[in-house]
Design a protein around this motif. Structure first.
Motif, PDB file in Angstrom:
ATOM      1  N   PHE A   1       4.794  26.951   4.237  1.00 37.56           N
ATOM      2  CA  PHE A   1       5.897  27.468   3.423  1.00 37.56           C
ATOM      3  C   PHE A   1       7.094  26.517   3.377  1.00 37.56           C
ATOM      4  O   PHE A   1       7.906  26.598   2.478  1.00 37.56           O
ATOM      5  N   HIS A   2       7.174  25.602   4.328  1.00 33.69           N
ATOM      6  CA  HIS A   2       8.287  24.638   4.319  1.00 33.69           C
ATOM      7  C   HIS A   2       8.125  23.608   3.212  1.00 33.69           C
ATOM      8  O   HIS A   2       9.058  23.305   2.486  1.00 33.69           O
TER       9      HIS A   2
ATOM     10  N   PRO B   1       4.854  23.102   0.795  1.00 33.32           N
ATOM     11  CA  PRO B   1       3.438  23.328   0.487  1.00 33.32           C
ATOM     12  C   PRO B   1       2.774  22.095  -0.114  1.00 33.32           C
ATOM     13  O   PRO B   1       3.363  21.405  -0.956  1.00 33.32           O
TER      14      PRO B   1
ATOM     15  N   ASN C   1       8.467  39.511  -2.005  1.00 32.31           N
ATOM     16  CA  ASN C   1       8.952  38.225  -2.522  1.00 32.31           C
ATOM     17  C   ASN C   1       9.396  38.370  -3.978  1.00 32.31           C
ATOM     18  O   ASN C   1      10.446  37.868  -4.379  1.00 32.31           O
TER      19      ASN C   1
ATOM     20  N   ASN D   1      13.404  37.976  -5.252  1.00 29.81           N
ATOM     21  CA  ASN D   1      13.721  36.967  -6.270  1.00 29.81           C
ATOM     22  C   ASN D   1      14.424  37.609  -7.464  1.00 29.81           C
ATOM     23  O   ASN D   1      15.461  37.123  -7.922  1.00 29.81           O
TER      24      ASN D   1
ATOM     25  N   GLY E   1      14.624  24.924  -4.214  1.00 29.47           N
ATOM     26  CA  GLY E   1      13.437  25.450  -3.532  1.00 29.47           C
ATOM     27  C   GLY E   1      12.773  26.509  -4.390  1.00 29.47           C
ATOM     28  O   GLY E   1      12.490  27.614  -3.931  1.00 29.47           O
TER      29      GLY E   1
ATOM     30  N   GLY F   1       9.861  26.962  -5.496  1.00 28.06           N
ATOM     31  CA  GLY F   1       8.500  27.424  -5.210  1.00 28.06           C
ATOM     32  C   GLY F   1       7.703  27.592  -6.488  1.00 28.06           C
ATOM     33  O   GLY F   1       7.782  26.754  -7.400  1.00 28.06           O
TER      34      GLY F   1
ATOM     35  N   ASP G   1      12.583  21.280  -6.168  1.00 25.72           N
ATOM     36  CA  ASP G   1      11.766  21.560  -4.971  1.00 25.72           C
ATOM     37  C   ASP G   1      11.243  20.219  -4.444  1.00 25.72           C
ATOM     38  O   ASP G   1      10.969  19.304  -5.242  1.00 25.72           O
ATOM     39  N   HIS G   2      11.097  20.119  -3.112  1.00 24.99           N
ATOM     40  CA  HIS G   2      10.569  18.860  -2.586  1.00 24.99           C
ATOM     41  C   HIS G   2       9.037  18.864  -2.488  1.00 24.99           C
ATOM     42  O   HIS G   2       8.464  17.939  -1.926  1.00 24.99           O
TER      43      HIS G   2
ATOM     44  N   MET H   1       4.413  22.895  -5.588  1.00 26.23           N
ATOM     45  CA  MET H   1       5.188  24.045  -6.072  1.00 26.23           C
ATOM     46  C   MET H   1       5.724  23.803  -7.479  1.00 26.23           C
ATOM     47  O   MET H   1       5.739  24.712  -8.313  1.00 26.23           O
TER      48      MET H   1
ATOM     49  N   GLY I   1      12.601  16.945  -5.475  1.00 29.79           N
ATOM     50  CA  GLY I   1      13.640  16.416  -4.583  1.00 29.79           C
ATOM     51  C   GLY I   1      14.101  17.476  -3.616  1.00 29.79           C
ATOM     52  O   GLY I   1      13.772  18.662  -3.740  1.00 29.79           O
ATOM     53  N   ALA I   2      14.859  17.021  -2.643  1.00 24.80           N
ATOM     54  CA  ALA I   2      15.359  17.922  -1.605  1.00 24.80           C
ATOM     55  C   ALA I   2      16.764  18.418  -1.952  1.00 24.80           C
ATOM     56  O   ALA I   2      17.476  17.781  -2.733  1.00 24.80           O
ATOM     57  N   TRP I   3      17.121  19.527  -1.371  1.00 23.73           N
ATOM     58  CA  TRP I   3      18.479  20.099  -1.499  1.00 23.73           C
ATOM     59  C   TRP I   3      19.503  18.983  -1.280  1.00 23.73           C
ATOM     60  O   TRP I   3      20.434  18.798  -2.062  1.00 23.73           O
ATOM     61  N   GLU I   4      19.270  18.208  -0.216  1.00 21.33           N
ATOM     62  CA  GLU I   4      20.217  17.162   0.183  1.00 21.33           C
ATOM     63  C   GLU I   4      20.391  16.101  -0.910  1.00 21.33           C
ATOM     64  O   GLU I   4      21.441  15.459  -0.999  1.00 21.33           O
TER      65      GLU I   4
ATOM     66  N   VAL J   1      16.205  31.115  -2.498  1.00 24.83           N
ATOM     67  CA  VAL J   1      15.586  32.306  -1.888  1.00 24.83           C
ATOM     68  C   VAL J   1      14.621  31.832  -0.804  1.00 24.83           C
ATOM     69  O   VAL J   1      13.644  31.141  -1.095  1.00 24.83           O
ATOM     70  N   ASN J   2      14.941  32.193   0.423  1.00 21.05           N
ATOM     71  CA  ASN J   2      14.130  31.804   1.597  1.00 21.05           C
ATOM     72  C   ASN J   2      13.876  30.296   1.689  1.00 21.05           C
ATOM     73  O   ASN J   2      12.736  29.849   1.860  1.00 21.05           O
TER      74      ASN J   2
HETATM   75  C1  LIG Z   1       9.378  30.047   1.440  1.00 27.03           C
HETATM   76  S1  LIG Z   1       9.273  29.085  -0.014  1.00 27.03           S
HETATM   77  C2  LIG Z   1      10.235  30.087  -1.184  1.00 27.03           C
HETATM   78  C3  LIG Z   1       9.964  29.739  -2.611  1.00 27.03           C
HETATM   79  C4  LIG Z   1      10.744  30.540  -3.654  1.00 27.03           C
HETATM   80  N1  LIG Z   1      12.158  30.352  -3.491  1.00 27.03           N
HETATM   81  C5  LIG Z   1      10.389  31.995  -3.548  1.00 27.03           C
HETATM   82  O1  LIG Z   1      11.135  32.783  -2.967  1.00 27.03           O
HETATM   83  O2  LIG Z   1       9.327  32.350  -4.100  1.00 27.03           O
HETATM   84  C6  LIG Z   1      10.375  27.737   0.315  1.00 27.03           C
HETATM   85  C7  LIG Z   1      10.396  26.725  -0.814  1.00 27.03           C
HETATM   86  O3  LIG Z   1      11.487  25.850  -0.614  1.00 27.03           O
HETATM   87  C8  LIG Z   1      11.051  24.505  -0.671  1.00 27.03           C
HETATM   88  N2  LIG Z   1      11.969  23.755   0.217  1.00 27.03           N
HETATM   89  C9  LIG Z   1      12.120  23.897   1.558  1.00 27.03           C
HETATM   90  N3  LIG Z   1      13.104  23.105   2.004  1.00 27.03           N
HETATM   91  C10 LIG Z   1      13.578  22.431   0.922  1.00 27.03           C
HETATM   92  C11 LIG Z   1      14.606  21.446   0.728  1.00 27.03           C
HETATM   93  N4  LIG Z   1      15.353  20.991   1.762  1.00 27.03           N
HETATM   94  N5  LIG Z   1      14.809  20.962  -0.509  1.00 27.03           N
HETATM   95  C12 LIG Z   1      14.057  21.402  -1.555  1.00 27.03           C
HETATM   96  N6  LIG Z   1      13.080  22.331  -1.450  1.00 27.03           N
HETATM   97  C13 LIG Z   1      12.849  22.846  -0.224  1.00 27.03           C
HETATM   98  C14 LIG Z   1       9.592  24.529  -0.268  1.00 27.03           C
HETATM   99  O4  LIG Z   1       8.876  23.429  -0.779  1.00 27.03           O
HETATM  100  C15 LIG Z   1       9.142  25.860  -0.848  1.00 27.03           C
HETATM  101  O5  LIG Z   1       8.716  25.737  -2.186  1.00 27.03           O
END
Ligand SMILES: C[S@@+](CC[C@H](N)C(=O)[O-])C[C@H]1O[C@@H](n2cnc3c(N)ncnc32)[C@H](O)[C@@H]1O
Length: 204
Positions: A11-12, A14, A32, A36, A55, A57, A78-79, A83, A105-108, A123-124
């Motif tokens: 989930f971190h 995928p 979920n 959302n 993120g 997903g 999303d990274h 997803m 890409g990442a949040w950062e 979300v999560n």
């Molecule tokens: C638990 S899933 C939740 C997905 C979606 N938000 C949902 O609720 O259906 C976490 C998602 O966040 C992404 N993710 C985790 N850390 C991230 C980051 N630092 N930057 C971008 N995406 C991130 C993961 O790749 C994954 O798709």
């Protein structure tokens, strides 16, 4: 490691076949879907808002945003390429019409973007951040003045508790205060087995 544990660890970020299964679970698990939809409702999205989901997903919330945003664009970040592929398949029409942008890409990585948004949410995702204080600084800078951010969290895993949800909400609130957000408020959605919490705040 059991198959279930192997999927859960996906989930971190995928990837591969197990990542696709994790995405399918995200898209179909009732709690979920509910959290959302609820998060998008809380944001009061307007037809001409620029909206970013971090993120995203499999793209459930993007789909809900696209029903509201008719005169602007929605971006999903999303990274995980796996997803983004699922989000693209779920929202193929909006993507082809240019109403949806998907970015790997990442949040950062938002610290390198000049684009700003009216509404930004996740979300999560917050539970995966290595440096939440820095992440909320970037979030604040990526909002337009007057824009709103929402961070939703519902604990998962074995024996999750409401207390865990509120501990995270308080950590998020503290980060948002330090980053300069105003009008910070907490909302709670009763779900099974524990509620989801959402912290909202505005850029002055
Ligand atoms: C638990 S899933 C939740 C997905 C979606 N938000 C949902 O609720 O259906 C976490 C998602 O966040 C992404 N993710 C985790 N850390 C991230 C980051 N630092 N930057 C971008 N995406 C991130 C993961 O790749 C994954 O798709």
């Amino acid at each position: 490691m059991s198959l279930q544990t192997m999927v859960v660890t996906q989930f971190h970020r995928p990837h591969g076949i197990l990542g696709h299964i994790a995405g399918w679970i995200m898209a179909h698990r009732p709690s979920n879907r509910d959290r959302n939809r609820w998060t998008v409702d809380l944001l009061d999205i307007q037809p001409d808002d620029d909206v970013l989901e971090i993120g995203c997903g499999p793209g459930l919330a993007l789909e809900a945003c696209l029903k509201r945003v008719t005169r602007s664009r929605v971006m999903g970040l999303d990274h995980s390429q796996a997803m983004l592929d699922q989000a693209a398949a779920r929202n193929a029409r909006a993507l082809s019409e240019g109403r949806l942008i998907l970015r790997l890409g990442a949040w950062e990585s938002l610290r390198d973007t000049e684009q700003q948004f009216d509404k930004i949410f996740s979300v999560n995702v917050v539970q995966f951040l290595d440096d939440p204080a820095a992440a909320f600084d970037v979030l604040h800078a990526t909002l337009k003045p007057g824009g709103t951010a929402a961070t939703t969290y519902m604990p998962r895993g074995k024996n999750p508790t409401r207390e865990q949800a509120h501990r995270m909400a308080n950590d998020v609130k503290r980060c948002m205060e330090n980053s300069g957000f105003i009008r910070i408020k907490l909302e709670e959605l009763p779900l099974n087995p524990v509620p989801a919490v959402c912290v909202l705040g505005t850029r002055a």
